[in-house]
Structure formats: C-alpha cells, structure tokens
Design a protein around this motif. Structure first.
Motif, mmCIF file in Angstrom:
data_model
loop_
_atom_site.group_PDB
_atom_site.id
_atom_site.type_symbol
_atom_site.label_atom_id
_atom_site.label_comp_id
_atom_site.label_asym_id
_atom_site.label_seq_id
_atom_site.Cartn_x
_atom_site.Cartn_y
_atom_site.Cartn_z
ATOM 1 N N THR A 172 -43.756 23.048 16.956
ATOM 2 C CA THR A 172 -43.232 22.534 17.968
ATOM 3 C C THR A 172 -41.803 21.631 17.841
ATOM 4 O O THR A 172 -41.662 21.302 16.796
ATOM 5 N N ALA A 173 -41.097 21.605 18.918
ATOM 6 C CA ALA A 173 -39.888 21.090 18.636
ATOM 7 C C ALA A 173 -39.891 19.558 18.702
ATOM 8 O O ALA A 173 -40.648 18.946 19.217
ATOM 9 N N LEU A 174 -38.967 18.826 17.786
ATOM 10 C CA LEU A 174 -38.732 17.269 17.971
ATOM 11 C C LEU A 174 -37.704 17.189 18.937
ATOM 12 O O LEU A 174 -36.352 17.549 18.616
ATOM 13 N N GLN A 175 -38.060 16.775 20.199
ATOM 14 C CA GLN A 175 -37.204 16.705 21.174
ATOM 15 C C GLN A 175 -36.358 15.485 21.354
ATOM 16 O O GLN A 175 -36.677 14.547 20.669
ATOM 17 N N GLU A 176 -34.935 15.533 21.879
ATOM 18 C CA GLU A 176 -34.253 14.207 22.035
ATOM 19 C C GLU A 176 -35.047 12.923 22.306
ATOM 20 O O GLU A 176 -34.853 11.838 21.742
ATOM 21 N N GLU A 177 -35.917 13.289 23.378
ATOM 22 C CA GLU A 177 -36.476 12.024 23.902
ATOM 23 C C GLU A 177 -37.634 11.580 22.829
ATOM 24 O O GLU A 177 -38.155 10.536 23.146
ATOM 25 N N ASP A 178 -37.906 12.386 21.680
ATOM 26 C CA ASP A 178 -38.994 11.853 20.609
ATOM 27 C C ASP A 178 -38.231 11.244 19.695
ATOM 28 O O ASP A 178 -39.001 10.461 19.113
ATOM 29 N N ARG A 179 -37.040 11.209 19.505
ATOM 30 C CA ARG A 179 -36.390 10.645 18.289
ATOM 31 C C ARG A 179 -36.688 9.093 18.300
ATOM 32 O O ARG A 179 -37.007 8.766 17.149
ATOM 33 N N PRO A 180 -36.351 8.198 19.208
ATOM 34 C CA PRO A 180 -36.689 7.065 19.264
ATOM 35 C C PRO A 180 -38.210 6.626 18.826
ATOM 36 O O PRO A 180 -38.356 5.786 18.069
ATOM 37 N N ASP A 197 -32.186 8.144 10.872
ATOM 38 C CA ASP A 197 -31.780 8.981 11.930
ATOM 39 C C ASP A 197 -30.871 10.008 11.340
ATOM 40 O O ASP A 197 -29.650 10.179 11.627
ATOM 41 N N ILE A 198 -31.326 11.100 10.901
ATOM 42 C CA ILE A 198 -30.507 12.313 10.354
ATOM 43 C C ILE A 198 -30.085 13.316 11.265
ATOM 44 O O ILE A 198 -29.368 13.987 11.011
ATOM 45 N N TRP A 199 -30.801 13.257 12.339
ATOM 46 C CA TRP A 199 -30.029 14.251 13.428
ATOM 47 C C TRP A 199 -29.016 13.504 14.011
ATOM 48 O O TRP A 199 -28.211 14.526 15.127
ATOM 49 N N SER A 200 -28.426 12.336 13.898
ATOM 50 C CA SER A 200 -27.313 11.872 14.472
ATOM 51 C C SER A 200 -25.945 12.459 13.482
ATOM 52 O O SER A 200 -25.893 12.883 12.606
ATOM 53 N N ASP A 201 -24.739 12.066 14.320
ATOM 54 C CA ASP A 201 -23.491 12.545 13.628
ATOM 55 C C ASP A 201 -23.185 11.434 12.291
ATOM 56 O O ASP A 201 -23.011 10.438 12.649
ATOM 57 N N PRO A 202 -23.020 12.266 11.092
ATOM 58 C CA PRO A 202 -22.721 11.430 9.979
ATOM 59 C C PRO A 202 -21.156 11.079 9.975
ATOM 60 O O PRO A 202 -20.775 10.350 9.075
ATOM 61 N N ASP A 203 -20.343 11.615 11.005
ATOM 62 C CA ASP A 203 -18.858 11.126 10.651
ATOM 63 C C ASP A 203 -18.775 9.450 10.934
ATOM 64 O O ASP A 203 -19.399 8.974 11.837
ATOM 65 N N PRO A 204 -18.220 9.087 9.801
ATOM 66 C CA PRO A 204 -17.852 7.631 9.923
ATOM 67 C C PRO A 204 -17.369 6.961 11.115
ATOM 68 O O PRO A 204 -17.666 5.787 11.413
ATOM 69 N N ALA A 205 -16.555 7.797 11.848
ATOM 70 C CA ALA A 205 -16.225 7.473 12.959
ATOM 71 C C ALA A 205 -17.218 7.200 14.290
ATOM 72 O O ALA A 205 -16.891 6.469 14.955
ATOM 73 N N ASN A 206 -18.124 7.909 13.867
ATOM 74 C CA ASN A 206 -19.061 7.955 15.099
ATOM 75 C C ASN A 206 -20.476 7.446 14.871
ATOM 76 O O ASN A 206 -21.426 7.255 15.838
ATOM 77 N N SER A 207 -20.798 7.009 13.613
ATOM 78 C CA SER A 207 -22.049 6.451 13.290
ATOM 79 C C SER A 207 -21.896 5.506 12.195
ATOM 80 O O SER A 207 -20.916 5.194 11.520
ATOM 81 N N SER A 208 -22.921 4.531 12.110
ATOM 82 C CA SER A 208 -22.993 3.539 11.091
ATOM 83 C C SER A 208 -24.269 3.319 10.645
ATOM 84 O O SER A 208 -25.315 3.610 11.288
ATOM 85 N N PRO A 209 -24.724 2.891 9.159
ATOM 86 C CA PRO A 209 -25.831 2.669 8.805
ATOM 87 C C PRO A 209 -26.586 1.706 9.738
ATOM 88 O O PRO A 209 -25.914 0.769 10.065
ATOM 89 N N SER A 210 -27.955 1.886 9.626
ATOM 90 C CA SER A 210 -28.755 0.787 10.340
ATOM 91 C C SER A 210 -30.055 0.336 9.656
ATOM 92 O O SER A 210 -30.486 1.318 9.025
ATOM 93 N N GLY A 211 -30.439 -0.507 9.554
ATOM 94 C CA GLY A 211 -31.785 -0.965 8.795
ATOM 95 C C GLY A 211 -32.523 -2.232 9.730
ATOM 96 O O GLY A 211 -31.995 -2.629 10.777
ATOM 97 N N VAL A 212 -33.898 -2.010 9.629
ATOM 98 C CA VAL A 212 -34.758 -3.024 10.459
ATOM 99 C C VAL A 212 -35.584 -3.907 9.297
ATOM 100 O O VAL A 212 -35.596 -3.466 8.137
#
Length: 357
Positions: A183-191, A342-357
């Motif tokens: 089954t699909a990993l839907q957009e609302e499932d990602r968080p 979050d491997i499904w986000s855009d890896p373009d440096p202009a559009n994303s940045s690494p995040s940690g918790v």
C-alpha cells in the motif's frame, strides 16, 4: 543524551532481541516471555535509550509500489578532509549510513532518494560539491535480498522466540498477512513515519496528540503502513555492547543466474547483516557484523566455500561507523541523535536543508 554509563547485562540484550522480533509489543506482552515485570522492562528500556546504548527506529522506504532509488556511494577525499566530509554527510537526511573505511575509498555512504534523476542531481549538487571531495563511485541497488532489520542478537532461547512470535501474532492488530498487499505511503503519512524515526515505540496517544488525529486514525494508518511494507522497524544495540563490534563490507561477482543462491548462502551465515544486488564493477554486495577483524578472512572463506562461483573482488572494514539507519553514532557506536530521514523531499540545496532531532 544521558552520559551516565549503565551496566549492560543479559536481560538488556534479551530485551533488545525481543524488540527486534516484536518492535511495538507492549511491556505486558514482553514481561512473561522475558521473566520480568512490565515496569522493570520499561525502566530498562528508558535507561538504554537515554544512554544511547539502544534504540528502535522506523523507516519509510517505500511510496506505494515504488521503492526509493538506493545506492552505495564511495567517496574519495583529499588528505585530512575525510572527517569534515563525514560531518557533512552525517547531517544529510538522504545519507542513511556513513562509514570511514579501509581500502580504495575514504567514506562509504548508503543513500536513498526518490528516483534516478534525483540521484544524479543529489550527487553533482551536494556530494561532489562538499569541500575536500575529489571523486565518487556509485553502485545502484537493484535488489535487496537481506535487509539490516532482519539481523538479530542471539540472546533469547528458541522457546522464548516461539512464545514471543506466537503471542505477538495473536496480540498485534497490525500483524502483516501471509501475502501482504503493498500500500502507498501517502503524503499525510510522512509526518507520522518521520516521528517514528527517532522512537518507534512512541505511543499511539502521543502521536495522536502531536498530529491532531484521533487514536483510531493513528492505529489504522500504522496497520496499513506496516502490513503494506511501507514502514519497517529496526532495533539496535550499540555495536561495542552487542558482541559484534566490527562492520565489514564485501563486493563480489557472480553469474546473474546464481545471485539468488548467493543471497541464500550469505543470509545463512550468522554474521551477514545485508546482501544486495548492485550495478557497477561488481554485481553483489554484502555487509557483515564480526566479533573481531580477524574473523573477516574466515567469513570470506565460509562464503566462497558455500558458493565456489562467488568471487570476492574487494573488501573494507569500517574504521568508524558514523551513521546507521539515520542514527548518528559516536566512537563507541552509541546513538547521539536522529537525522530525520525525509528521503521523499527535494534534495536541491536551494529547497531543503538537513534536519536533526
């Protein structure tokens, strides 16, 4: 992270082994199997995770029937820069694993991105632009035969394993059917999935509060994601405490029609952690957990004895595992933090940045 040193004993290892088999099982279910009170097990787990000695993570590596584009990237660096290059890769959400290794590369990185065009952009716009990087070599994963979440400690008895897996199947509403339907990993499932990356034992109630959902909605989504293979769990003990402190990687070559036999033979060895078919100079890749560096030659001999047609072409021992399954590790293999994968986000440096918790 609590820096206090805790004493690891056989009960701690048995607890980790049990959670490898039944990641989200309740303490009440685990108590009779391990011969301990549920509150005692809960306190032990809190101590282990607080000290970074053990952890349980959830990874969403599938979107519907589409798996991400996964690759092993060997990174070559100028002299003296590999630690800083490693720092950058450890902070990168798409680099799920990072090792400083022996052999013809300075770092070995396991990468997951949405697709091939994204991998191309990721390599030239991120990895190859890191100061100190002078070259990369990429091997695409074409099939995963044995995944790291299947590697187990060997602390529980066969009777305990049978009791746990039997109880877990009866208890868990999210147990996968014999023939799972993807089954699909839907957009609302990602968080929800990303929240489980740091702590896959988070309660349904806490997840519901954080995301403004009802508990029944959270349970229903977890059931769908687990049964549909869109979410998998991995429980680990710090390598220095596990009894298997050495990480090694082998590259091999075999005839295409023998790859299934190679995978079965590799998976049959206790030390094997992963085996994959890959593209590149050689078509088979194996990673292993060893008790000592000297065991690598014996492990390699066992592989080639079982499969005379398998030709080991290269091998590397990890000098330091910096990151494993999105968890940043220290020199002892203890977890420092989670880098949100979050491997499904855009890896373009202009559009994303690494995040940690």
């Amino acid at each position: 992270m609590n820096s206090a040193i805790s004493a690891i004993d056989d009960m701690d290892r048995a607890l980790v082994h049990a959670l490898q088999l039944a990641p989200r099982a309740s303490w009440e279910l685990l108590g009779p199997v391990l011969g301990a009170r549920p509150d005692t097990l809960a306190r032990r787990w809190e101590r282990l995770t607080g000290a970074g000695e053990a952890w349980l993570t959830g990874l969403g590596l599938r979107s519907g029937t589409r798996t991400p584009c996964m690759a092993w990237v060997e990174v070559m660096c100028t002299a003296g820069t590999s630690p800083s290059v490693g720092d950058t890769l450890v902070a990168d959400p798409y680099a799920l694993g990072v090792e400083h290794t022996t052999g013809g590369r300075d770092l070995l990185t396991f990468v997951a991105v949405p697709d091939l065009p994204t991998l191309y952009r990721y390599l030239y716009s991120r990895v190859q632009l890191i100061p100190g990087v002078v070259g990369t070599r990429t091997s695409m994963v074409t099939a995963v035969h044995y995944a790291p979440d299947r590697w187990r400690l060997d602390q529980l008895t066969p009777g305990q394993i049978d009791l746990l897996t039997g109880r877990s199947r009866r208890w868990a509403p999210s147990a996968a059917p014999a023939q799972p339907v993807v089954t699909a990993l839907q957009e609302e499932d990602r968080p929800l999935v990303l929240a489980l990356a740091r702590d896959a034992r988070r309660s349904v109630a806490s997840l519901a509060r954080e995301f403004g959902m009802s508990e029944s909605t959270v349970r229903r989504r977890l059931v769908r994601l687990e049964a549909g293979q869109s979410l998998r769990y991995s429980c680990a003990l710090a390598s220095g405490l596990s009894g298997w402190p050495v990480s090694a990687t082998l590259w091999a070559e075999a005839s295409e029609y023998e790859l299934a036999d190679c995978a079965a033979a590799a998976a049959g060895l206790r030390e094997t952690r992963t085996c994959m078919s890959v593209s590149g100079p050689w078509n088979f890749m194996i990673s292993a957990r060893l008790r000592t560096v000297e065991d690598l030659s014996r492990y390699t001999a066992d592989l080639t004895r079982r499969l005379p047609g398998l030709r080991i072409r290269d091998s590397a021992v990890a000098l330091q595992v910096r990151k494993s399954e999105a968890q940043e590790l220290d020199l002892r293999g203890h977890r420092l933090r989670t880098v949100v994968p979050d491997i499904w986000s855009d890896p373009d440096p202009a559009n994303s940045s690494p995040s940690g918790v």
